[in-house]
Design a protein around this motif. Structure first.
Motif, PDB file in Angstrom:
ATOM      1  N   TYR A   9       0.822  -1.200   0.000  1.00 57.76           N
ATOM      2  CA  TYR A   9       0.000   0.000   0.000  1.00 57.76           C
ATOM      3  C   TYR A   9       0.864   1.261   0.000  1.00 57.76           C
ATOM      4  CZ  TYR A   9      -4.075  -2.807   1.402  1.00 57.76           C
ATOM      5  OH  TYR A   9      -5.098  -3.708   1.468  1.00 57.76           O
ATOM      6  N   VAL A  10       0.484   2.241  -0.826  1.00 59.56           N
ATOM      7  CA  VAL A  10       1.102   3.565  -0.747  1.00 59.56           C
ATOM      8  C   VAL A  10       0.012   4.499  -0.248  1.00 59.56           C
ATOM      9  CG1 VAL A  10       2.300   5.404  -1.977  1.00 59.56           C
ATOM     10  CG2 VAL A  10       2.571   3.028  -2.725  1.00 59.56           C
ATOM     11  N   LEU A  11       0.126   4.953   1.003  1.00 57.67           N
ATOM     12  CA  LEU A  11      -0.944   5.720   1.648  1.00 57.67           C
ATOM     13  C   LEU A  11      -0.643   7.213   1.653  1.00 57.67           C
ATOM     14  CD1 LEU A  11      -1.417   3.335   4.698  1.00 57.67           C
ATOM     15  CD2 LEU A  11      -3.011   3.628   2.810  1.00 57.67           C
ATOM     16  N   PRO A  12      -1.698   8.054   1.700  1.00 56.76           N
ATOM     17  CA  PRO A  12      -1.458   9.502   1.761  1.00 56.76           C
ATOM     18  C   PRO A  12      -0.881   9.911   3.116  1.00 56.76           C
ATOM     19  CG  PRO A  12      -3.802   9.037   2.001  1.00 56.76           C
ATOM     20  CD  PRO A  12      -3.146   7.722   1.714  1.00 56.76           C
ATOM     21  N   ASP A  13      -0.100  10.976   3.110  1.00 59.28           N
ATOM     22  CA  ASP A  13       0.554  11.447   4.332  1.00 59.28           C
ATOM     23  C   ASP A  13       0.296  12.947   4.428  1.00 59.28           C
ATOM     24  OD1 ASP A  13       2.353  12.639   6.046  1.00 59.28           O
ATOM     25  OD2 ASP A  13       4.045  11.371   5.468  1.00 59.28           O
ATOM     26  N   HIS A  14      -0.502  13.337   5.445  1.00 59.77           N
ATOM     27  CA  HIS A  14      -0.942  14.724   5.554  1.00 59.77           C
ATOM     28  C   HIS A  14       0.238  15.699   5.642  1.00 59.77           C
ATOM     29  CE1 HIS A  14      -3.669  18.000   6.414  1.00 59.77           C
ATOM     30  NE2 HIS A  14      -2.862  18.361   7.393  1.00 59.77           N
ATOM     31  N   THR A 130      -6.538  10.013   7.226  1.00 61.36           N
ATOM     32  CA  THR A 130      -7.413   9.289   8.168  1.00 61.36           C
ATOM     33  C   THR A 130      -8.608   8.644   7.460  1.00 61.36           C
ATOM     34  OG1 THR A 130      -8.427  11.398   8.681  1.00 61.36           O
ATOM     35  CG2 THR A 130      -6.883  10.564  10.295  1.00 61.36           C
ATOM     36  N   VAL A 131      -9.091   9.309   6.407  1.00 67.81           N
ATOM     37  CA  VAL A 131     -10.237   8.749   5.686  1.00 67.81           C
ATOM     38  C   VAL A 131      -9.850   7.431   5.011  1.00 67.81           C
ATOM     39  CG1 VAL A 131     -11.808   9.128   3.737  1.00 67.81           C
ATOM     40  CG2 VAL A 131     -11.374  10.974   5.346  1.00 67.81           C
ATOM     41  N   VAL A 132      -8.676   7.419   4.384  1.00 68.62           N
ATOM     42  CA  VAL A 132      -8.249   6.197   3.690  1.00 68.62           C
ATOM     43  C   VAL A 132      -8.070   5.061   4.706  1.00 68.62           C
ATOM     44  CG1 VAL A 132      -6.360   5.133   2.376  1.00 68.62           C
ATOM     45  CG2 VAL A 132      -7.244   7.369   1.708  1.00 68.62           C
ATOM     46  N   LYS A 133      -7.493   5.397   5.864  1.00 70.39           N
ATOM     47  CA  LYS A 133      -7.325   4.346   6.886  1.00 70.39           C
ATOM     48  C   LYS A 133      -8.675   3.800   7.328  1.00 70.39           C
ATOM     49  CE  LYS A 133      -2.747   5.587   8.382  1.00 70.39           C
ATOM     50  NZ  LYS A 133      -1.977   6.607   9.098  1.00 70.39           N
ATOM     51  N   GLU A 134      -9.657   4.705   7.469  1.00 73.66           N
ATOM     52  CA  GLU A 134     -10.988   4.253   7.888  1.00 73.66           C
ATOM     53  C   GLU A 134     -11.637   3.388   6.798  1.00 73.66           C
ATOM     54  OE1 GLU A 134     -13.705   7.454   8.873  1.00 73.66           O
ATOM     55  OE2 GLU A 134     -15.416   6.086   8.648  1.00 73.66           O
ATOM     56  N   ILE A 135     -11.449   3.793   5.562  1.00 72.30           N
ATOM     57  CA  ILE A 135     -12.045   3.014   4.466  1.00 72.30           C
ATOM     58  C   ILE A 135     -11.424   1.607   4.432  1.00 72.30           C
ATOM     59  CG2 ILE A 135     -12.164   2.825   1.943  1.00 72.30           C
ATOM     60  CD1 ILE A 135     -12.584   5.907   1.943  1.00 72.30           C
ATOM     61  N   TYR A 159      -6.009  -3.414 -13.606  1.00 66.12           N
ATOM     62  CA  TYR A 159      -5.502  -4.691 -14.133  1.00 66.12           C
ATOM     63  C   TYR A 159      -4.955  -5.565 -13.004  1.00 66.12           C
ATOM     64  CZ  TYR A 159      -2.475  -8.104 -16.213  1.00 66.12           C
ATOM     65  OH  TYR A 159      -1.861  -9.292 -16.514  1.00 66.12           O
ATOM     66  N   LYS A 160      -4.134  -4.951 -12.137  1.00 66.56           N
ATOM     67  CA  LYS A 160      -3.522  -5.723 -11.049  1.00 66.56           C
ATOM     68  C   LYS A 160      -4.573  -6.277 -10.098  1.00 66.56           C
ATOM     69  CE  LYS A 160       0.997  -3.680 -10.266  1.00 66.56           C
ATOM     70  NZ  LYS A 160       1.576  -2.635  -9.461  1.00 66.56           N
ATOM     71  N   ALA A 161      -5.553  -5.415  -9.772  1.00 63.12           N
ATOM     72  CA  ALA A 161      -6.604  -5.872  -8.843  1.00 63.12           C
ATOM     73  C   ALA A 161      -7.382  -7.038  -9.463  1.00 63.12           C
ATOM     74  CB  ALA A 161      -7.540  -4.715  -8.514  1.00 63.12           C
ATOM     75  N   MET A 162      -7.661  -6.931 -10.768  1.00 60.72           N
ATOM     76  CA  MET A 162      -8.423  -8.004 -11.419  1.00 60.72           C
ATOM     77  C   MET A 162      -7.596  -9.279 -11.534  1.00 60.72           C
ATOM     78  SD  MET A 162     -10.602  -6.315 -14.472  1.00 60.72           S
ATOM     79  CE  MET A 162     -12.279  -5.782 -14.178  1.00 60.72           C
ATOM     80  N   ALA A 163      -6.311  -9.109 -11.877  1.00 60.91           N
ATOM     81  CA  ALA A 163      -5.469 -10.287 -12.111  1.00 60.91           C
ATOM     82  C   ALA A 163      -5.101 -11.008 -10.820  1.00 60.91           C
ATOM     83  CB  ALA A 163      -4.207  -9.864 -12.879  1.00 60.91           C
ATOM     84  N   THR A 164      -4.947 -10.248  -9.721  1.00 66.46           N
ATOM     85  CA  THR A 164      -4.458 -10.888  -8.488  1.00 66.46           C
ATOM     86  C   THR A 164      -5.561 -11.083  -7.450  1.00 66.46           C
ATOM     87  OG1 THR A 164      -3.983  -8.794  -7.394  1.00 66.46           O
ATOM     88  CG2 THR A 164      -2.224  -9.724  -8.776  1.00 66.46           C
ATOM     89  N   GLY A 165      -6.682 -10.348  -7.621  1.00 64.70           N
ATOM     90  CA  GLY A 165      -7.731 -10.403  -6.603  1.00 64.70           C
ATOM     91  C   GLY A 165      -7.335  -9.666  -5.338  1.00 64.70           C
ATOM     92  N   LYS A 166      -6.226  -8.926  -5.387  1.00 64.91           N
ATOM     93  CA  LYS A 166      -5.761  -8.227  -4.181  1.00 64.91           C
ATOM     94  C   LYS A 166      -6.055  -6.734  -4.252  1.00 64.91           C
ATOM     95  CE  LYS A 166      -2.184 -11.300  -2.672  1.00 64.91           C
ATOM     96  NZ  LYS A 166      -0.971 -11.887  -3.213  1.00 64.91           N
ATOM     97  N   ARG A 167      -6.329  -6.181  -3.091  1.00 67.79           N
ATOM     98  CA  ARG A 167      -6.569  -4.755  -2.968  1.00 67.79           C
ATOM     99  C   ARG A 167      -5.342  -3.960  -3.446  1.00 67.79           C
ATOM    100  NH1 ARG A 167      -9.192  -2.974   2.805  1.00 67.79           N
ATOM    101  NH2 ARG A 167     -11.072  -2.146   1.863  1.00 67.79           N
ATOM    102  N   GLN A 168      -5.595  -2.889  -4.201  1.00 66.61           N
ATOM    103  CA  GLN A 168      -4.507  -2.018  -4.660  1.00 66.61           C
ATOM    104  C   GLN A 168      -4.721  -0.628  -4.067  1.00 66.61           C
ATOM    105  OE1 GLN A 168      -2.028  -3.289  -6.711  1.00 66.61           O
ATOM    106  NE2 GLN A 168      -3.145  -5.222  -6.399  1.00 66.61           N
ATOM    107  N   VAL A 169      -3.734  -0.121  -3.349  1.00 58.77           N
ATOM    108  CA  VAL A 169      -3.837   1.221  -2.771  1.00 58.77           C
ATOM    109  C   VAL A 169      -2.582   1.991  -3.145  1.00 58.77           C
ATOM    110  CG1 VAL A 169      -4.088   2.583  -0.663  1.00 58.77           C
ATOM    111  CG2 VAL A 169      -5.198   0.345  -0.832  1.00 58.77           C
ATOM    112  N   GLU A 170      -2.772   3.064  -3.931  1.00 54.87           N
ATOM    113  CA  GLU A 170      -1.604   3.840  -4.352  1.00 54.87           C
ATOM    114  C   GLU A 170      -1.995   5.317  -4.395  1.00 54.87           C
ATOM    115  OE1 GLU A 170       1.150   2.553  -7.752  1.00 54.87           O
ATOM    116  OE2 GLU A 170       0.314   4.431  -8.482  1.00 54.87           O
ATOM    117  N   VAL A 171      -1.624   6.034  -3.364  1.00 55.37           N
ATOM    118  CA  VAL A 171      -1.938   7.468  -3.293  1.00 55.37           C
ATOM    119  C   VAL A 171      -0.625   8.226  -3.100  1.00 55.37           C
ATOM    120  CG1 VAL A 171      -3.237   9.263  -2.095  1.00 55.37           C
ATOM    121  CG2 VAL A 171      -4.166   6.945  -2.207  1.00 55.37           C
TER     122      VAL A 171
END
Ligand code: SAH
Ligand code: SF4
Ligand code: F3S
Length: 480
Positions: A9-14, A130-135, A159-171
């Motif tokens: 995961y690449v998460l946002p940083d305030h 904080t919103v992304v963490k809550e989601i 594509y990655k989410a469909m091919a792997t079935g894994k959550r993709q988070v990139e912000v």
């Protein structure tokens, strides 16, 4: 299916989002590339996009639609028909966020019954730490999250989410370069949105936009003009130039008074109508007024948010002007461009706003006699300076003030509109009226919403409409 792979995961940083670099804005022309694998994944499938918030989001949604269609997806307006659902969100007020979360929450059963459907969340809420963490914690139906700075990554992430079935988070928390060359699927064939800049450096103390959209980055004039020319060739008759503070255009690419010269160049393309959103009173220059007055294809209507009529509140909002400066600006423009119309944004209940300060706002509304206005109750946004200011106004008082303000605004709007009775206005028809299936609707040069009757379907035409009755927020008429 293993959904959580937190390490990728690449998460946002305030904290990182508040930083500003001083380097000149650069543009990137080849960042967007569609990989072979992503290019075929949408064949036979459908996408649904729900856009909330301002026109910046609408324009982003058009680029996302363009990418999804390149991947072979077809558009649907029904959530249950869609294989990919994209929620393009707004974070400007809490109510906006609650609205998004409510809709996504109500679609949890759809995801439960159809786990193969892919839910994506993007836009300004995706930039909030904080919103992304809550989601991630509470909304297991969201499969892909990306931010406002990396919409070009949509094909790969899907594509990655469909091919792997894994959550993709990139912000990304930092904005990077201006990205040119994204495909676009326009909502309207008649009116085209054109970004002239991204982000905002103003940091009004109540506002989350500088954090969710990053520092101000202006597009190069040649890229803007090329987009306008392409729109014109495709039959569009109006362009709407977009930026959070268009009057500061060019400051980050070494231009002094860049907006005036850009506007002049845009007028030179010969497109029939030009509008621009949003203007900031502080950065308005005399030369911009000159250019507006000189060119017939620059529409004589201005959205000029004032926010408050109290100098003390304006100071604490960090708006950088006084109420009298605003009044003078409006007066000067009315003197130079007599038929100009004005709309504005107002906030009531900013921390510590007294009854007297609220009265100052009403006085300014009376002095400026706005054609229309958007009024909001102040909503604290986490991480903004105003959110930690003391003296929250009592919620009941806030509601009362909004009610009083809205009545005053409606009074002026109705009075202004009544002046158009019997007049003939030039209206760009955008299609059937939303209120009446037998009528058409569009905007006049003054930016008045006009519903009118016409013996043929005039969608896309600019036509003379005689006004037969007037209301606070629209006019009715007959095409000649
Ligand atoms: N860039 C534009 C406006 C962007 S947000 C400008 O500066 O004018 C649109 C409007 O939302 C603002 O003009 C303001 O009136 C309102 N707004 C922004 N943040 C808000 C908040 N925290 N609470 C209530 N209204 C807000
Ligand atoms: Fe927000 Fe102020 Fe920037 Fe507008 S100018 S987007 S209100 S910070
Ligand atoms: Fe909302 Fe983001 Fe626009 S917060 S108003 S969608 S810039």
């Amino acid at each position: 299916m293993e959904k959580s792979e937190k390490s990728v995961y690449v998460l946002p940083d305030h904290k990182a989002e508040r930083q500003r670099t001083k380097s000149e804005t650069l543009a990137s022309y080849d960042l967007f590339k569609l990989s072979d694998s992503a290019a075929s994944i949408g064949a036979g499938k459908k996408y649904y996009i729900r856009t909330y918030g301002c026109q910046a989001n609408v324009r982003d949604g058009e680029s996302m639609a363009g990418m999804l269609e390149l991947m072979g997806f077809q558009r649907t307006f029904e959530t249950d028909q869609a294989d990919v659902l994209v929620f393009n969100t707004c974070a400007v007020r809490k109510a906006a966020e609650d609205h998004v979360l409510g809709e996504i929450g109500s679609l949890k059963p759809l995801k439960r019954n159809h786990p193969e459907k892919l839910f994506c969340l993007c836009g300004c809420m995706a930039q909030e730490e904080t919103v992304v963490k809550e989601i991630l914690r509470k909304y297991e139906n969201i499969d892909v999250i990306f931010g406002t700075h990396n919409i070009y990554r949509l094909p790969d992430l899907i594509y990655k989410a469909m091919a792997t079935g894994k959550r993709q988070v990139e912000v990304f928390s930092q904005e990077g370069q201006v990205i040119e060359g994204l495909p676009v699927r326009r909502t309207s064939p008649v009116k085209g949105f054109v970004n002239i800049m991204y982000g905002c450096d103003k940091f009004c103390t109540y506002c989350i936009v500088p954090y969710t959209r990053g520092r101000q980055r202006s597009r190069k004039a040649k890229d803007i003009i090329a987009e306008i020319n392409a729109l014109k060739e495709s039959g569009a008759r109006e362009v709407v130039l977009l930026g959070q503070n268009v009057n500061a255009y060019g400051k980050d690419i070494g231009m002094a008074d860049g907006f005036a010269s850009l506007l002049e160049e845009c007028a030179g393309t010969g497109i029939e109508r030009i509008r621009f959103y949003t203007s900031h009173p502080r950065d308005y220059t005399v030369s911009t007024i000159d250019v507006m007055a000189r060119h017939e294809n620059i529409m004589n209507s201005l959205h000029l948010p004032v926010q408050s009529g109290s100098d003390e509140i304006l100071r604490r909002m960090a708006r950088g002007y006084t109420a009298d400066h605003y009044r003078e600006l409006v007066d000067e423009m009315r003197a130079r461009i007599p038929d100009i119309t004005f709309t504005t944004d107002l906030i009531v209940g900013f921390p510590g706003e007294t009854d007297e300060q609220f009265q100052d706002t009403l006085r300014l509304v009376d002095d400026c006699r706005f054609d229309m206005a958007y009024s909001f109750v102040y909503s604290p946004r986490e991480g903004t300076p105003a959110a930690s200011m003391q003296d929250e106004v009592d919620p009941r008082k806030k509601k009362d003030r909004l009610h009083i303000l809205n009545e005053r605004l409606a009074f002026h709007a109705a009075k202004k509109n009544s002046c158009y009775l019997g007049k003939t206005l030039k209206v760009l028809c955008e299609g059937k009226s939303k209120k009446n299936p037998d009528a058409y609707s569009g905007y006049s040069e003054e930016n008045k919403l006009v519903n009118f009757s016409c013996p043929h379907d005039p969608t896309g035409e600019i036509l003379d409409v005689t006004i037969t009755s007037t209301h606070s927020f629209s006019l009715d008429g007959e095409a000649l």
